[in-house]
Write a protein that holds these residues in place. Structure first.
Motif, PDB file in Angstrom:
ATOM      1  N   MET A   1      93.547  -3.521  43.202  1.00 26.23           N
ATOM      2  CA  MET A   1      93.375  -3.915  41.702  1.00 26.23           C
ATOM      3  C   MET A   1      92.272  -3.527  41.217  1.00 26.23           C
ATOM      4  N   THR A   2      91.941  -3.105  39.973  1.00 26.43           N
ATOM      5  CA  THR A   2      90.817  -2.684  39.311  1.00 26.43           C
ATOM      6  C   THR A   2      89.734  -3.624  39.213  1.00 26.43           C
ATOM      7  N   ALA A 408      93.386 -10.650  44.362  1.00 22.29           N
ATOM      8  CA  ALA A 408      93.489  -9.492  43.464  1.00 22.29           C
ATOM      9  C   ALA A 408      92.060  -9.280  43.080  1.00 22.29           C
ATOM     10  N   TYR A 409      91.852  -7.929  42.576  1.00 24.54           N
ATOM     11  CA  TYR A 409      90.729  -7.501  41.820  1.00 24.54           C
ATOM     12  C   TYR A 409      89.394  -7.358  42.662  1.00 24.54           C
ATOM     13  N   TYR A 410      88.768  -6.159  42.514  1.00 23.62           N
ATOM     14  CA  TYR A 410      87.713  -5.252  43.193  1.00 23.62           C
ATOM     15  C   TYR A 410      87.725  -4.666  44.563  1.00 23.62           C
ATOM     16  N   GLU A 411      89.285  -4.772  45.107  1.00 24.74           N
ATOM     17  CA  GLU A 411      89.252  -4.169  46.171  1.00 24.74           C
ATOM     18  C   GLU A 411      89.160  -2.677  46.053  1.00 24.74           C
ATOM     19  N   ASP A 412      89.674  -1.821  45.019  1.00 26.28           N
ATOM     20  CA  ASP A 412      89.510  -0.771  44.901  1.00 26.28           C
ATOM     21  C   ASP A 412      88.075  -0.135  44.750  1.00 26.28           C
ATOM     22  N   ILE A 454      89.834 -15.567  38.879  1.00 27.43           N
ATOM     23  CA  ILE A 454      89.550 -14.709  40.233  1.00 27.43           C
ATOM     24  C   ILE A 454      88.801 -13.344  39.990  1.00 27.43           C
ATOM     25  N   ALA A 455      88.770 -12.854  38.709  1.00 31.11           N
ATOM     26  CA  ALA A 455      87.865 -11.666  38.424  1.00 31.11           C
ATOM     27  C   ALA A 455      86.513 -12.031  38.709  1.00 31.11           C
ATOM     28  N   LYS A 461      81.256 -11.959  44.808  1.00 34.66           N
ATOM     29  CA  LYS A 461      81.441 -11.433  46.135  1.00 34.66           C
ATOM     30  C   LYS A 461      81.146 -10.161  46.271  1.00 34.66           C
ATOM     31  N   PHE A 462      81.489  -9.254  45.256  1.00 33.86           N
ATOM     32  CA  PHE A 462      80.994  -7.730  45.210  1.00 33.86           C
ATOM     33  C   PHE A 462      79.712  -7.607  45.207  1.00 33.86           C
TER      34      PHE A 462
END
Length: 854
Positions: A1-2, A408-412, A454-455, A461-462
C-alpha cells in the motif's frame, strides 16, 4: 500500500533535477513542496475552472471550435435551454456523427438531459461512436453507462434479427464492433479506445487472428521469466478485469499470473474459479493483509522477476517491456514502476518523493500525463506497489514487506528504502502505463479493517526506522544478509510438529514455540511448524532474527498439509483454553496451554473436549498457570493429565553492568483486554509522578509491537494522546538492538499486566509468566511488578525488585527508588543479574531435553 500522501503540489522535470542519488534528496523535496502550495489552493483553482466551464458558450468555443457546424450551434447555446440543445445536437449528430461525437459527449457534462437524445441518434447512425461518447461520460456521468449499454444491446440485437434489403454500407461498422468497443470502455476506462485501437478505420479489412491473443504466445505457466502477483481481497470482479487486461496487453516476455486470494468469501472465490484463461490461484483462507499476502505470492512465483500488482489495476499495451528494459539496462536499478493514470486519463503518479517526516508527494498528481515533465525516467524515493517490478532474489534478500506495517500503508515505501540500503535504487519509467483505480479495497468499509487511524501510526513507525536517512540523505550500512529459512531434506531424527492456531507476530508465545523448535532442530530432528493458513518463510526468517533464534531447516506446513503426514513422533499443540485447538496428531502429544482462558461457545466445547483425551500431558509456563489449569480441569470435570512447567528461555545480557542508569522502561505489546500490559495506567502513574515533583528528571520509555487489529491500534493511539505533555517516548516495533540499549541505560522497569484486576475472578487477565522483567534484571534494571501472576514469583519482593497492587503504590515506590543513590541501588542490580541466570536459554534447553528425551 502507498505511503501517506500529502497533496502539496506536483513535481516536474522543469522544476527539479533528476534524483541521481540521495545527495539531491533534500533539494528535490524542498522544491516539490514549493510547487503546488497545498491542496486548498488546488481546490480553489478547480472551482474556478468549474465556474468557467458552466458558461457553455466559452466552453464550447474553446473545446469544439474545430467544426463550423459546432460554431453555429455554440452561438445559439447561451439563449437555448436543454431541450433546444438536445434537438440541435441530434440534428448535428445525424448530419455528421464523425465530427460531433466527442463534442456531443462533452456537452453532456453541462446538459446530461440530452444524453438520451444524442445517444439514440448516434447508436442508429454510427454505433462505433457510442463508446467514444461513453468514454467521455465516464468522467462526469458514470452512472449513465448502464443506460448506454442497454441502448447498444437493443440496437445491435435489432440489427441482427431484422433482415436488411441490402448490405450495410461500408461506412457503417458492424454492430458487434460497437458492442466490443463499449465493453472495453466499461472495463478499462475512457482511454481504452486509444490504448487498444478499438476504433478501427471504417471499412478496414479484418486482420488475421493467429494467435488469437497475446497470451497464447507469451503466457508460460511452466517456465515464466516474469511472475505477475495480483493480490485480491473480496474484489473478484476487479481481479477479473485486471487478469483480462494482463492477458490481452502483456507481450515481450514469458510470464505467469499468480492470483493470490487473501481470505475472500466463498462467493467471491466462486467468481475467481471461473476466470477464463491461464491464471494460477493461490488461496489463503484468512486475510494476511497486504504485505504478507504479497510475500506469500512472491514465494510461490516461478519467475526470476516479479511484478507486484493490485487487483484494481488494468494495464495498457506494451506496459511490461519498458519496465523490464529499465531493470536490465540500468545497473543500480532494484525496482521500477510505471506511469499511473486515473480512469479519467489524468496522471496519478510519476513516482513519489518522501519528506523528512515521512509524508509523500506523488509526482504529477492530477496533471496531464503527456506533459514532457513527466515523460522521462528518473530516480525516485519509491513507486507504489500497485504495480512494481523487481527481481525475486532482491525482494527475498530484504525479506519482502515488513510485518510491522500490517494491515496496510507504508510497506512499499519501506521496501524501496530497504533496497536502497543494499545499493539498489527505485526508478520511474514513463514508457510503461497502467490505469489505477486507487484504494478500491482499502476504502471499502465492509472488510472491517477500520483503516482510518493506520496511516499516521505507520508513518510514525516509518520515521522511527528511516528518519535519519530522510533528514540527512545518508543511508546506514546494509545489515548482514539473512539466509532464508529452508526445510532440510530427509532429517535423520524424529519427526516433530508444533502447531499454533494464533497469528505469528512478535510476542512471548511465538518466542516460546520458536525456542522450542530450535531445540528439536539442534538435536537433529525434522521439525514442522503447522498453522491453519500459510505464512511466508520471509516472515519466519525476520521473526527468528528478531528473537535471536536459529530455525535453519524448519519446515512450514498448513494444517491441511500436515494432516496426511500424521502421526508425528512428537506433536505439540498450543492453545489458550482448557481444551486444545486441534486433535492429537502424534505418537506422543503435548498440549501447551499458555493459560486457560474461558471458552464460552458451547459448540466448541462439544467438538474439542474429546480431543483432550488424545493428549499425554499439559505443559504450562509457570506455577501460576499450572494452578489455574488444575482448578479449571476440576471445575469442568475434564480428564486429568500430568502438568509440566517449562519456563520460557530468556536471553540474558552479557554486557557489563552500566553505571548512571536513568529512566523508566516498559516492554510489551500494545493491546487492549485480556492480559494487557496496561500502558494506559503506566502513563497515568507517570503523570502522578511528575505532578508530585518526584520524577527527578526521569523519562518513561514504552516499547512494544503494534497490532493490525483496529481496537488494539486505537488503544495505542489513545496511549499516545494520553502521554501528551509528558516526557514519554514510544518505541513501536523497535529493533532488538534498540531494546537492548534501553534495557542497558534505564534504571527501573515497570510491568503492569494484571493491574486493576481481581486475580481470583479473572486470573487470565494477569501475566502468565513475564519474560521482559527477567530480561530487565539481566541488565541490572530494577523491576516493579504486580503482586500476583507470573512475575510475582520470578521477582521476589524487596530482593530483586518490588511488588505493587495499585497505581498509587507504584508511584510511591518509584519515587523512593529514583531518590536513591547509585551506590544504594547497586546491590539490588547485582541480585537482579544473579536471579536472571535461573531462566537462561541453557536452563530452558535442559528442561526441554528432559521432557522430550533429546
Amino acid at each position: 500500500m502507498t505511503a501517506g500522501t500529502k497533496q502539496r503540489g506536483n513535481v516536474s522535470d522543469r522544476q527539479s533535477a533528476p534524483a541521481e542519488g540521495r545527495d539531491d534528496r533534500a533539494a528535490i523535496t524542498a522544491e516539490a513542496h514549493a510547487l503546488g502550495h497545498d491542496v486548498e489552493v488546488a481546490r480553489e483553482t478547480m472551482t474556478e475552472i468549474s465556474v468557467m466551464l458552466t458558461d457553455v458558450a466559452v466552453f464550447t468555443r474553446k473545446i469544439l471550435a474545430a467544426s463550423a457546424r459546432v460554431k453555429v450551434l455554440t452561438a445559439e447555446l447561451p439563449l437555448a435551454g436543454p431541450d433546444v440543445v438536445a434537438r440541435q445536437a441530434c440534428e448535428l449528430a445525424a448530419a455528421d456523427p464523425v465530427i460531433v461525437a466527442s463534442a456531443a459527449a462533452r456537452l453532456q457534462a453541462d446538459y446530461p438531459e440530452t444524453f438520451g437524445f444524442v445517444g439514440d441518434v448516434l447508436a442508429k447512425t454510427d454505433p462505433l461512436r457510442v463508446p467514444e461518447v461513453a468514454a467521455q461520460l465516464t468522467i462526469n456521468e458514470p452512472e449513465r453507462l448502464g443506460t448506454l449499454a442497454d441502448l447498444v444491446a437493443k440496437e445491435t440485437e435489432a440489427a441482427r434479427v431484422v433482415p436488411s434489403p441490402e448490405p450495410l454500407p461500408a461506412a457503417t461498422p458492424p454492430p458487434h464492433r460497437a458492442k466490443r468497443a463499449l465493453g472495453l470502455v466499461l472495463r478499462d476506462g475512457p482511454g481504452a479506445l486509444r490504448r487498444r485501437g478499438a476504433h478501427e478505420p471504417r471499412g478496414a479489412a479484418p486482420q488475421p487472428s493467429v494467435p488469437t491473443s497475446p497470451a497464447d504466445q507469451w503466457y508460460d505457466a511452466q517456465d515464466p521469466e516474469v511472475s505477475i502477483v495480483v493480490l485480491n481481497f473480496n474484489k473478484a470482479s476487479l481481479a477479473a478485469e485486471c487478469v483480462a487486461s494482463l492477458r490481452e496487453c502483456t507481450t515481450g516476455h514469458r510470464y505467469e499470473i499468480v492470483l493470490v486470494d487473501n481470505g475472500s468469501s466463498d462467493e467471491e472465490l466462486r467468481i475467481l474459479n471461473t476466470l477464463d484463461g491461464d491464471c494460477r490461484l493461490v488461496r489463503i483462507p484468512v486475510n494476511r493483509y497486504f504485505g504478507e499476502g504479497n510475500n506469500i505470492g512472491v514465494e510461490s512465483a516461478k519467475g526470476r522477476y516479479v511484478v507486484l500488482m493490485n487487483n484494481d489495476v488494468t494495464v495498457t499495451e506494451g506496459w511490461l517491456e519498458p519496465l523490464m528494459a529499465r531493470l536490465h539496462e540500468t545497473p543500480d536499478c532494484g525496482a521500477v514502476g510505471p506511469k499511473f493514470l486515473y480512469p479519467n486519463g489524468l496522471l496519478q503518479e510519476a513516482g513519489a518523493l518522501l519528506d523528512d517526516v515521512g509524508l509523500s508527494t506523488q509526482i504529477g498528481k492530477f496533471q496531464d500525463p503527456h506533459d514532457p515533465a513527466f515523460n522521462r525516467a528518473r530516480v525516485v524515493d519509491y513507486v507504489s506497489a500497485a504495480c512494481l517490478l523487481l527481481r525475486k532474489d532482491d525482494f527475498v534478500r530484504v525479506l519482502g514487506f515488513d510485518m510491522m506495517y500490517e494491515p496496510a500503508y507504508y510497506e512499499d515505501a519501506d521496501l524501496c528504502l530497504k533496497l536502497r540500503r543494499v545499493g539498489l535504487r527505485t526508478y520511474y519509467e514513463p514508457n510503461a502505463t497502467v490505469v489505477h483505480h486507487e484504494s478500491v479495497t482499502t476504502r471499502d468499509p465492509s472488510h472491517g479493517l477500520k483503516l482510518t487511524n493506520i496511516a499516521e501510526l505507520n508513518r510514525r513507525k516509518f520515521v522511527e526506522r528511516w528518519g535519519e536517512y530522510l533528514r540527512s540523505g545518508v543511508m546506514p550500512p546494509p545489515p548482514a544478509p539473512l539466509p532464508l529459512i529452508t526445510a532440510l531434506a530427509g532429517a535423520s531424527g524424529r519427526t516433530v510438529a508444533v502447531y499454533s492456531p494464533y497469528d505469528v507476530t512478535p510476542g512471548g508465545g511465538e518466542r516460546f514455540v520458536m525456542s522450542l523448535m530450535e531445540q528439536f532442530l539442534h538435536a537433529g530432528h525434522g521439525v514442522s511448524f503447522v498453522t491453519p493458513a500459510p505464512y511466508s518463510r520471509m516472515r519466519m526468517t525476520a521473526l527468528s532474527d528478531m528473537f535471536g533464534i536459529d530455525l535453519a531447516g524448519l519446515r512450514m506446513l498448513t494444517e491441511e498439509e500436515a494432516t496426511p503426514l500424521a502421526p508425528f513422533d512428537e506433536f505439540i499443540s498450543m492453545g489458550n483454553e482448557l481444551v486444545p485447538r486441534s486433535p492429537a496428531m502424534g505418537l506422543r502429544n503435548t498440549f501447551l496451554c499458555q493459560f486457560p482462558f474461558p471458552l464460552y461457545a458451547r459448540e466448541d466445547w462439544i467438538t474439542r473436549t474429546p480431543w483432550l483425551s488424545g493428549y499425554d500431558r499439559i505443559a504450562v509456563y509457570s506455577e501460576f498457570a499450572a494452578e489455574a489449569v488444575r482448578a479449571g480441569v476440576a471445575e469442568k470435570g475434564l480428564v486429568e493429565l500430568p502438568i509440566e512447567i517449562i519456563t520460557p528461555a530468556v536471553t540474558v545480557s552479557e554486557r557489563p553492568l552500566a553505571s548512571n542508569k536513568q529512566g523508566i522502561l516498559s516492554v510489551g505489546r500494545f493491546f487492549e483486554g485480556c492480559h494487557s500490559k496496561r500502558q494506559d495506567l503506566q502513563i497515568e502513574a507517570f503523570r502522578q509522578l511528575v505532578a508530585t515533583n518526584a520524577a527527578a528528571g526521569a523519562s518513561l520509555h514504552l516499547v512494544g509491537s503494534s497490532s493490525p487489529v483496529a481496537i488494539h491500534r486505537q488503544f495505542l493511539l489513545d496511549c499516545i494522546d494520553a502521554a501528551q505533555g509528558l516526557d514519554v517516548h514510544f518505541h513501536i516495533d523497535a529493533p532488538a538492538s534498540e531494546v537492548a540499549d534501553l534495557y542497558d541505560t534505564c534504571s527501573l522497569y515497570w510491568h503492569s499486566s494484571g493491574l486493576d484486576v481481581d486475580p481470583t475472578v479473572a486470573p487470565e487477565n494477569c501475566e502468565h509468566f513475564g519474560i521482559a522483567p527477567i530480561e530487565a534484571m539481566s541488565y541490572g534494571t530494577i523491576p516493579l511488578v504486580v503482586a500476583y501472576g507470573g512475575p510475582a514469583t520470578t521477582v521476589r519482593d524487596g530482593i530483586e525488585g518490588f511488588h505493587y497492587r495499585e497505581v498509587d503504590t507504584l508511584v510511591a515506590r518509584t519515587a523512593e527508588l529514583l531518590a536513591m543513590s547509585e551506590d544504594e541501588l547497586r546491590p539490588i542490580r547485582e541480585r537482579d543479574r544473579l536471579r536472571a541466570e535461573d531462566y537462561t536459554t541453557k536452563v530452558f534447553a535442559a528442561t526441554v531435553a528432559r521432557l522430550f528425551d533429546l
